[in-house]
Design a protein around this motif. Structure first.
Motif, PDB file in Angstrom:
ATOM      1  N   GLY A 125      10.886   2.522 -13.421  1.00 37.04           N
ATOM      2  CA  GLY A 125      10.907   2.938 -12.011  1.00 37.04           C
ATOM      3  C   GLY A 125      10.026   2.073 -11.123  1.00 37.04           C
ATOM      4  N   ALA A 126      10.263   2.195  -9.811  1.00 37.73           N
ATOM      5  CA  ALA A 126       9.538   1.364  -8.843  1.00 37.73           C
ATOM      6  C   ALA A 126       8.293   2.092  -8.321  1.00 37.73           C
ATOM      7  CB  ALA A 126      10.463   1.020  -7.683  1.00 37.73           C
ATOM      8  N   THR A 127       7.360   1.304  -7.823  1.00 41.40           N
ATOM      9  CA  THR A 127       6.146   1.851  -7.218  1.00 41.40           C
ATOM     10  C   THR A 127       6.260   1.651  -5.712  1.00 41.40           C
ATOM     11  OG1 THR A 127       4.909   1.250  -9.188  1.00 41.40           O
ATOM     12  CG2 THR A 127       3.615   1.656  -7.195  1.00 41.40           C
ATOM     13  N   HIS A 128       6.074   2.742  -4.954  1.00 45.88           N
ATOM     14  CA  HIS A 128       6.224   2.683  -3.498  1.00 45.88           C
ATOM     15  C   HIS A 128       4.847   2.886  -2.866  1.00 45.88           C
ATOM     16  CE1 HIS A 128       8.102   3.144   0.404  1.00 45.88           C
ATOM     17  NE2 HIS A 128       7.485   4.299   0.563  1.00 45.88           N
ATOM     18  N   LEU A 129       4.369   1.862  -2.159  1.00 44.15           N
ATOM     19  CA  LEU A 129       3.043   1.945  -1.530  1.00 44.15           C
ATOM     20  C   LEU A 129       3.188   2.081  -0.027  1.00 44.15           C
ATOM     21  CD1 LEU A 129       1.264  -0.978  -3.456  1.00 44.15           C
ATOM     22  CD2 LEU A 129       1.304   1.464  -4.037  1.00 44.15           C
ATOM     23  N   THR A 130       2.400   2.963   0.565  1.00 45.53           N
ATOM     24  CA  THR A 130       2.378   3.089   2.030  1.00 45.53           C
ATOM     25  C   THR A 130       0.968   2.790   2.535  1.00 45.53           C
ATOM     26  OG1 THR A 130       1.920   5.449   1.848  1.00 45.53           O
ATOM     27  CG2 THR A 130       4.227   4.831   2.048  1.00 45.53           C
ATOM     28  N   ASN A 131       0.835   2.687   3.858  1.00 43.95           N
ATOM     29  CA  ASN A 131      -0.445   2.326   4.508  1.00 43.95           C
ATOM     30  C   ASN A 131      -0.959   0.978   3.981  1.00 43.95           C
ATOM     31  OD1 ASN A 131      -2.452   2.886   6.419  1.00 43.95           O
ATOM     32  ND2 ASN A 131      -3.832   3.729   4.885  1.00 43.95           N
ATOM     33  N   VAL A 132      -0.033   0.055   3.777  1.00 41.18           N
ATOM     34  CA  VAL A 132      -0.388  -1.277   3.257  1.00 41.18           C
ATOM     35  C   VAL A 132      -0.817  -2.167   4.437  1.00 41.18           C
ATOM     36  CG1 VAL A 132       0.496  -3.346   2.112  1.00 41.18           C
ATOM     37  CG2 VAL A 132       1.256  -1.078   1.354  1.00 41.18           C
ATOM     38  N   PRO A 133      -1.990  -2.798   4.355  1.00 43.26           N
ATOM     39  CA  PRO A 133      -2.406  -3.676   5.453  1.00 43.26           C
ATOM     40  C   PRO A 133      -1.612  -4.995   5.438  1.00 43.26           C
ATOM     41  CG  PRO A 133      -3.997  -3.791   3.666  1.00 43.26           C
ATOM     42  CD  PRO A 133      -2.980  -2.752   3.259  1.00 43.26           C
ATOM     43  N   VAL A 134      -1.277  -5.477   6.619  1.00 47.89           N
ATOM     44  CA  VAL A 134      -0.530  -6.740   6.704  1.00 47.89           C
ATOM     45  C   VAL A 134      -1.560  -7.879   6.783  1.00 47.89           C
ATOM     46  CG1 VAL A 134       1.221  -8.030   7.993  1.00 47.89           C
ATOM     47  CG2 VAL A 134       1.339  -5.530   7.870  1.00 47.89           C
ATOM     48  N   LEU A 135      -1.880  -8.405   5.617  1.00 53.20           N
ATOM     49  CA  LEU A 135      -2.949  -9.406   5.498  1.00 53.20           C
ATOM     50  C   LEU A 135      -2.459 -10.583   4.675  1.00 53.20           C
ATOM     51  CD1 LEU A 135      -5.829  -6.971   4.456  1.00 53.20           C
ATOM     52  CD2 LEU A 135      -5.405  -7.907   6.735  1.00 53.20           C
ATOM     53  N   SER A 136      -3.067 -11.752   4.891  1.00 51.78           N
ATOM     54  CA  SER A 136      -2.611 -12.912   4.116  1.00 51.78           C
ATOM     55  C   SER A 136      -2.875 -12.705   2.618  1.00 51.78           C
ATOM     56  CB  SER A 136      -3.256 -14.199   4.624  1.00 51.78           C
ATOM     57  OG  SER A 136      -4.644 -14.147   4.454  1.00 51.78           O
ATOM     58  N   ASP A 137      -3.945 -11.994   2.259  1.00 52.24           N
ATOM     59  CA  ASP A 137      -4.208 -11.743   0.835  1.00 52.24           C
ATOM     60  C   ASP A 137      -3.099 -10.905   0.202  1.00 52.24           C
ATOM     61  OD1 ASP A 137      -6.531 -13.173   0.774  1.00 52.24           O
ATOM     62  OD2 ASP A 137      -7.816 -11.516   0.137  1.00 52.24           O
ATOM     63  N   VAL A 138      -2.500 -10.029   0.984  1.00 52.62           N
ATOM     64  CA  VAL A 138      -1.406  -9.197   0.446  1.00 52.62           C
ATOM     65  C   VAL A 138      -0.178 -10.075   0.201  1.00 52.62           C
ATOM     66  CG1 VAL A 138       0.154  -7.259   0.965  1.00 52.62           C
ATOM     67  CG2 VAL A 138      -2.296  -7.071   1.445  1.00 52.62           C
ATOM     68  N   PHE A 139       0.094 -11.001   1.127  1.00 55.45           N
ATOM     69  CA  PHE A 139       1.214 -11.935   0.910  1.00 55.45           C
ATOM     70  C   PHE A 139       0.956 -12.766  -0.352  1.00 55.45           C
ATOM     71  CE2 PHE A 139       1.616 -11.148   5.507  1.00 55.45           C
ATOM     72  CZ  PHE A 139       2.952 -10.768   5.552  1.00 55.45           C
ATOM     73  N   THR A 140      -0.289 -13.196  -0.527  1.00 56.99           N
ATOM     74  CA  THR A 140      -0.607 -14.008  -1.712  1.00 56.99           C
ATOM     75  C   THR A 140      -0.389 -13.193  -2.985  1.00 56.99           C
ATOM     76  OG1 THR A 140      -2.251 -15.209  -0.435  1.00 56.99           O
ATOM     77  CG2 THR A 140      -2.409 -15.421  -2.809  1.00 56.99           C
ATOM     78  N   MET A 141      -0.882 -11.954  -2.990  1.00 52.52           N
ATOM     79  CA  MET A 141      -0.723 -11.136  -4.205  1.00 52.52           C
ATOM     80  C   MET A 141       0.748 -10.833  -4.455  1.00 52.52           C
ATOM     81  SD  MET A 141      -2.288  -9.992  -6.787  1.00 52.52           S
ATOM     82  CE  MET A 141      -3.828  -9.194  -7.056  1.00 52.52           C
TER      83      MET A 141
END
Ligand SMILES: CC(=O)N[C@H]1[C@@H](OP(=O)(O)OP(=O)(O)OC[C@H]2O[C@@H](n3ccc(=O)[nH]c3=O)[C@H](O)[C@@H]2O)O[C@H](CO)[C@@H](O)[C@@H]1O
Ligand SMILES: C=C(OP(=O)(O)O)C(=O)O
Length: 438
Positions: A38-54
């Motif tokens: 199954g998939a993992t659904h995350l909310t309240n995710v910050p829009v940051l360059s580190d998130v794009f990298t991860m």
């Protein structure tokens, strides 16, 4: 190239919204690799360059990642076969990518991750991560700039961390969720981001107990599944706006900020004469006309956070008298201070401490950020400076703050983010600055 231009002297007023925490979402994205079903659904995710990298690290490992930047959600599907190798091109961009090691090892029995190396704030070794994974039964080898860990099946163990490292706690905790038997981790990190990680792991089917205390107990389970989770608020972003409000003699509600997570900062701010009110809607900061000096020492949570240290120095430099700050977590986290000297700050660095002589009559200058929190601190200094301050190297700011200048502008700051030619001769010329700020 982009830079932030601030014209100091405005009082901040109004309400500011805080994003989900960078330091929570990064290990949680790595935890998504543990879900074989199954998939993992995350909310309240910050829009940051580190998130794009991860996200890119996870995609390279063959997970499907769907980031909805408007709704601030991420779906991760790691249910198909994964790759176990995280190469240098990603890990060198962001140290936190080392936290894929524990999940990969637990899920696949093998992980090969480029050694992360240090960064501007310090050397940042990973010996404690490896000590813990090795105690769980992993064979560790280092070669060609990589660290490779393998184990047919991890088994529970008793692990004492010499220092409560955040990343080591996360890596070992994630690996232990799928180990055979019980793991007891002592002297672990107690940050709210550790608790957030434990919460999602438990929703995925893990059995993690004691997160937020010095001892974590993990009973291994055979497999984990996807789930839904909302990322905890960013206490460091909240703290940064608390300082910005206080220093400008402002009156700002930091919406949904969790006072419990920012106790050491709140205590120091009150000592300095700042009014900190815990309201139902968040934390209200009312800055005084005169700030009192204080002494601060950074420590692992629940001590004063090193990630608030550069911002705190601005508050201390504005205080009427001599303040002291001792940085015990990272050995090189005073680089912002040399930039601040060009803005008129008066201080003396002695080893791991800085003695600051306030109040500072900050004057605008061209300054360059050297790391993420240094960038925020320089912008805050610009808010209380005479004239114009230009802050460059915004790639650091973008790692951890979403729309920092926009949020400050909404609170009344005279601030713009502008594009300038790389070879900028952009001087502190009010006419040009006015023009560029249009
Ligand atoms: C993505 C993320 O969550 N980053 C945070 C995390 O970084 P990070 O997880 O890297 O920080 P650690 O708690 O691991 O590091 C703290 C100190 O421990 C040392 N150490 C760490 C691991 C190790 O194996 N050996 C060792 O000696 C480091 O060099 C450093 O001096 O916690 C730091 C300390 O609160 C914060 O500043 C970072 O914002
Ligand atoms: C030091 C920080 O982050 P990182 O560990 O990701 O470099 C920070 O958030 O201030």
């Amino acid at each position: 190239m982009e830079e932030i231009v601030v014209h100091g002297g405005q009082r901040l007023t109004g309400t500011v919204h805080i994003e989900g925490a960078k330091n929570a979402v990064l290990p949680i994205l790595a935890a998504g690799l543990l879900a074989s079903d199954g998939a993992t659904h995350l909310t309240n995710v910050p829009v940051l360059s580190d998130v794009f990298t991860m996200n890119n690290v996870l995609r390279f490992l063959n997970a499907e990642v769907d980031f909805d930047e408007i709704n601030k959600t991420i779906d991760i599907d790691a249910s198909h076969p994964l790759s176990s190798e995280a190469p240098f091109q990603y890990v060198s961009k962001m140290r936190a990518s080392i936290v894929v090691m524990g999940p990969l090892l637990a899920r696949l029995g093998h992980a090969k991750v480029a050694m992360p190396g240090g960064c501007a704030i310090g050397s940042r070794p990973i010996d404690l991560h490896l000590k813990g994974l090795s105690a769980l039964g992993a064979e560790i080898e280092r070669h060609d700039g990589y660290v490779e860990a393998s184990a047919e099946r991890l088994h529970g163990a008793s692990i004492y961390l010499d220092f409560p490292s955040v990343g080591a706690t996360q890596n070992i905790m994630m690996a232990a969720t799928l180990a055979e038997g019980t793991t007891i981790m002592e002297n672990v990190a107690r940050e709210p981001e550790i608790v957030d990680l434990a919460n999602i792991l438990n929703q995925m089917g893990a059995k993690v107990m004691g997160a937020g205390t010095e001892t974590i107990r993990i009973e291994g389970v055979p497999a984990l599944h996807g789930c839904e989770h909302s990322i905890v608020q960013d206490r460091i972003e909240a703290g940064t706006f608390m300082v910005a409000a206080a220093v400008t003699q402002g009156n700002v509600l930091i919406e949904d900020a969790i006072a419990e997570h920012n106790k050491p900062l709140i205590s120091k701010m009150r000592e300095m004469g700042v009014s900190v009110r815990e309201e139902e809607a968040g934390i209200r900061i009312i800055g005084p006309t005169n700030l009192k000096p204080t002494s601060v020492k950074t420590m692992p949570h629940p001590g004063f956070p090193t990630d608030m240290q550069p911002q705190m120095t601005i508050l201390q430099l504005c205080a009427q008298g001599t303040s002291l700050l001792t940085e015990t977590v990272f050995e090189n986290r005073f680089m912002h201070l040399e930039e601040l000297r060009r803005m008129n700050a008066d201080f003396k660095i002695e080893g791991r401490s800085v003695i600051m002589y306030g109040p500072t009559d900050f004057s605008g200058a061209q300054v360059a950020a050297t790391d993420l929190r240094a960038a925020a601190a320089l912008v805050i200094a610009g808010l209380v400076s005479r004239g114009y301050t230009e802050v460059t190297n915004l790639k650091y700011l973008d790692r951890g703050y979403f729309d920092f200048h926009g949020k400050l502008a909404k609170l009344g700051a005279e601030i713009k983010r502008i594009s300038v030619p790389d070879e900028s001769v952009y001087a502190l010329n009010p006419d040009f600055a006015d023009e560029a700020a249009e």
